[in-house]
Design an enzyme around this catalytic site. Structure first.
Site, short mmCIF file in Angstrom:
data_model
loop_
_atom_site.label_atom_id
_atom_site.label_comp_id
_atom_site.label_asym_id
_atom_site.label_seq_id
_atom_site.Cartn_x
_atom_site.Cartn_y
_atom_site.Cartn_z
N SER A 255 0.83 -1.20 0.00
CA SER A 255 0.00 0.00 0.00
C SER A 255 0.87 1.26 0.00
O SER A 255 1.74 1.41 -0.85
CB SER A 255 -0.95 -0.04 1.20
OG SER A 255 -1.90 1.00 1.14
N ASP A 575 -9.47 -3.16 -5.58
CA ASP A 575 -9.33 -4.09 -4.46
C ASP A 575 -10.15 -3.67 -3.24
O ASP A 575 -9.91 -4.13 -2.13
CB ASP A 575 -7.87 -4.26 -4.07
CG ASP A 575 -7.23 -3.00 -3.50
OD1 ASP A 575 -7.95 -1.98 -3.34
OD2 ASP A 575 -6.02 -3.01 -3.21
N HIS A 628 -7.83 -5.25 -0.14
CA HIS A 628 -6.61 -4.46 0.00
C HIS A 628 -5.64 -5.01 1.05
O HIS A 628 -4.43 -5.05 0.82
CB HIS A 628 -6.99 -3.02 0.35
CG HIS A 628 -5.84 -2.07 0.37
ND1 HIS A 628 -5.12 -1.74 -0.75
CD2 HIS A 628 -5.26 -1.39 1.39
CE1 HIS A 628 -4.17 -0.89 -0.44
NE2 HIS A 628 -4.23 -0.66 0.86
#
Length: 673
Positions: A255, A575, A628
């Site tokens: 991320s 996602d 995610h």
């Protein structure tokens, strides 16, 4: 229902024997006592079962059942849950580490994990009086047992100074070091645990794995200024390369960790004092590959409602189910305004503002994802029934598409109207002023207090905002946050990469305003999930409690299945947090081959993982999930990561694997490369 009383039996009344009287005519003491008791017995009502008794009984049953199940769970053999799962779902597949160890793969390249914002643990080293007993206790990323007891104190210690972006005076919150900092985030949230354990199965251990923990609330450059984090990462990478016989490291950011490491790669080669002084070939000498997982390279639209109204799709759905829940005097000041206070003080959230402006995200009349439909799966399944290509094309053209380029629109009619029909009044010239004091509101201070009613109305009168005007809007509604932000981050596109201004650190985390290192042998991967609806644009309205609380909110009453609008939120493929466009565009186009952003021609690869939810509750979040965070447990992704760490190249991995329309959408973006 009337109370039941005991009836007097007529037989008893007729044949009751008279009591023997005393000489003076009175009944005896014993007879009086029996008479009084009998009369009370006649008048006493039968006991009534109340709602309170029912709730007590239910709570007792639940507690007893829970403790009984817990006892059985702890008493049963450790292999029993796995046995039950296999009976129901069939034999479980071997974990990736076990599978690849059987194939002969062993540890080769050292690996460095770069955690995302929010997933790294933070602990208290110095605090205010209310934080007594919390020294070196986790304020973030733990069980939060002690924190629950003093929420106001926790918010005070987790908020940064709105002017400096650092800890307030008298407070020191620092990142936890080591693998433990992010391998598990709170109760039941695994993050890195599964990946670390599978790497260990092929021979990795702590000396060949390093967690690049950093204070994710700070701007990337401030982690070096205050904690010397970038220097520590540089030293650890050099040590790992030296102690493993010169094997280059594999970097695995997750991320926002990908943005942090982009900044690091520019910092480490830049000359001091701004950079680390490693020289122009440091990355080429020390890094084998960068495997980005769910990377928001171009930011996420989801960050915008966080700044405007401390909301997301989940909050919008709660509002749709229970209108007024967050607007009452109990929850509004205690939840949303505290969330806004935190998000406006954390520079990590500011780094998520969409980058590239209208060129990337689209304008009033176009967007790269134009034509996307939530019913694409159904259309693909039924496509075999349409044998005439012209007919199929005509059917697609009749499908209405959302204007995804309009990231924020005040009203559904504005979001759907032709741009020529929208009468917009520029908000930038609006006069601001403090709102009249209202002591009954019990407001927690936010930057909205400096806007006044005229400023709030001007924001709504501009009607709709694209990616470029969103940045201007944030400068208007949160000037202190954005003043701090523009000193550390940039959101544009570079025209001339040779311009000396791009040597400043504020550009280093924006892939559209910086270049990849001179490392032609290095490889860059982008791994991310698809198949989940992901926030892309929003319908807003003025809050009914604007004079007391946050003045804007997502209009949860607006829905349109055909244009992927639900609860005031337009969605696209992604996602669940990062849209496909943000995660995939750089490797699909901007970094592909030799470009101005990739002058040395580093090879780039896209690996998409199609989301598949668990089929039974026994699977938990599932090993095929591509959400995610859940993607960190995805067996296919972990297998690809282990193969790279064991020495495989992108070509040996199979090259690109794409399920989405990322290449089609990338071609619509007119970016000079």
């Amino acid at each position: 229902m009337s109370l039941l009383r005991r009836r007097k039996h007529p037989f008893n009344e007729s044949f009751r024997k008279p009591e023997k009287e005393h000489e003076n005519g009175d009944f005896s003491y014993e007879s009086k006592r029996k008479k009084i008791a009998y009369e009370h017995e006649e008048e006493r009502p039968l006991s009534k079962w109340s709602c309170f008794d029912t709730w007590c009984w239910l709570i007792g049953c639940v507690c007893v059942t829970w403790w009984f199940i817990l006892f059985l769970y702890n008493a049963m053999p450790a292999s029993f849950p796995k046995y039950v799962t296999e009976v129901i779902t069939g034999p479980l597949p071997d974990p990736p580490g076990v599978k690849l160890r059987k194939l002969g793969l062993t540890a080769k390249h050292p690996v460095v994990f770069v955690p995302a914002a929010v997933t790294g643990g933070l602990e208290l080293w110095e605090g205010r009086k209310c934080a007594q007993g919390l020294f070196r206790k986790r304020l973030w990323g733990g069980t939060y047992g002690d924190v629950y007891k003093r929420p106001q104190c926790w918010v005070e210690h987790m908020s940064l100074d709105n002017e400096t972006g650092m800890d307030p005076c008298g407070i020191r919150v620092r990142p936890i070091s080591g693998l433990v900092t992010a391998d598990g985030f709170g109760s039941g949230c695994f993050v890195w645990t599964t990946l670390v354990s599978n790497l260990a199965r092929i021979g990795y251990e702590e000396k060949t794995m390093f967690m690049a923990a950093y204070h994710w609330r700070l701007s990337f450059q401030n982690t070096q200024v205050r904690d010397q984090t970038l220097s520590r990462i540089k030293n650890n990478i050099e040590l790992m390369v030296a102690t493993t016989g010169g094997q280059k490291v594999v970097i695995i950011p997750h991320s926002t960790g990908a943005l942090f490491f982009l900044h690091f790669m520019k910092w480490v080669e830049a000359p001091p004092p701004m950079g680390g002084g490693g020289g122009p070939y440091w990355c080429s000498k020390h890094i084998k590959a960068v495997v980005n997982i769910a990377a928001p390279f171009l930011g996420v639209p989801k960050a915008i409602p966080l700044f405007l109204s401390a909301e997301s799709k989940d909050i919008s759905l709660v509002r749709a189910i229970a209108p007024g829940f967050f607007e009452n005097d109990i929850f509004q000041p205690q939840i949303l305004q505290h969330v806004m206070r935190l998000s406006h003080s954390w520079d990590s959230t500011v780094s998520m503002i969409p980058r590239g402006g209208d060129t990337i995200w689209g304008g009033l009349d176009w967007s790269p994802e134009e034509g996307y439909s939530c019913d694409q799966k159904r259309e693909m399944k039924n496509s075999t029934l349409v044998t005439n290509p012209a007919r199929a094309k005509s059917a697609i053209s009749l499908t209405r598409s959302a204007n995804f380029g309009r990231i924020v629109s005040f009203g559904k009619d504005v979001a759907e109207a032709p741009s020529n029909d929208i009468d917009r009044i520029d908000f930038k010239g609006a006069v601001k002023g403090h709102r009249a004091e209202n002591r009954t509101c019990r407001d927690l201070w936010t930057e909205y207090h400096g806007m006044g009613f005229e400023g709030i109305k001007a924001v709504a009168d501009y009607k709709t905002y694209t990616a470029e005007s969103i940045v201007e809007l944030l400068h208007f509604v949160a000037p202190k946050m954005m003043t701090r932000s523009t000193a550390h981050f940039s959101y544009g596109i570079a025209d001339n990469m040779d311009d000396p201004k791009y040597k400043h650190y504020k550009y280093w985390s924006n892939p559209l305003e910086t270049t990849l290192p001179n490392a032609p042998e290095m490889e860059i991967f982008s791994f991310y999930g698809t198949g989940l609806l992901t926030e892309r644009a929003y319908i807003y309205k003025l809050s009914p409690t604007a004079e007391c609380h946050i003045p804007f909110q997502i209009d949860s009453s607006t829905n349109d299945e055909e244009t992927c609008l639900k609860g005031g939120v337009y969605s696209v493929d992604g996602d669940g947090t990062v849209p496909v466009l943000s995660a995939g565009f750089m490797c699909a186009k901007a970094w592909h081959g030799k470009t101005k952003f990739n002058p040395s021609g580093i090879r780039t690869y896209l690996r998409e993982y199609r989301h598949s939810p668990p089929t039974t509750l026994l699977e938990g979040r599932g090993t095929l999930s591509c959400a995610h965070v859940d993607i960190m447990r995805n067996f296919a992704l972990i297998e690809d990561v282990i193969r790279i760490a064991a020495g495989a190249s992108g070509e040996e991995l199979g090259g690109n694997r794409v399920h989405s329309n990322i290449f089609k959408w990338s071609e619509k973006i007119n970016l000079q490369l």
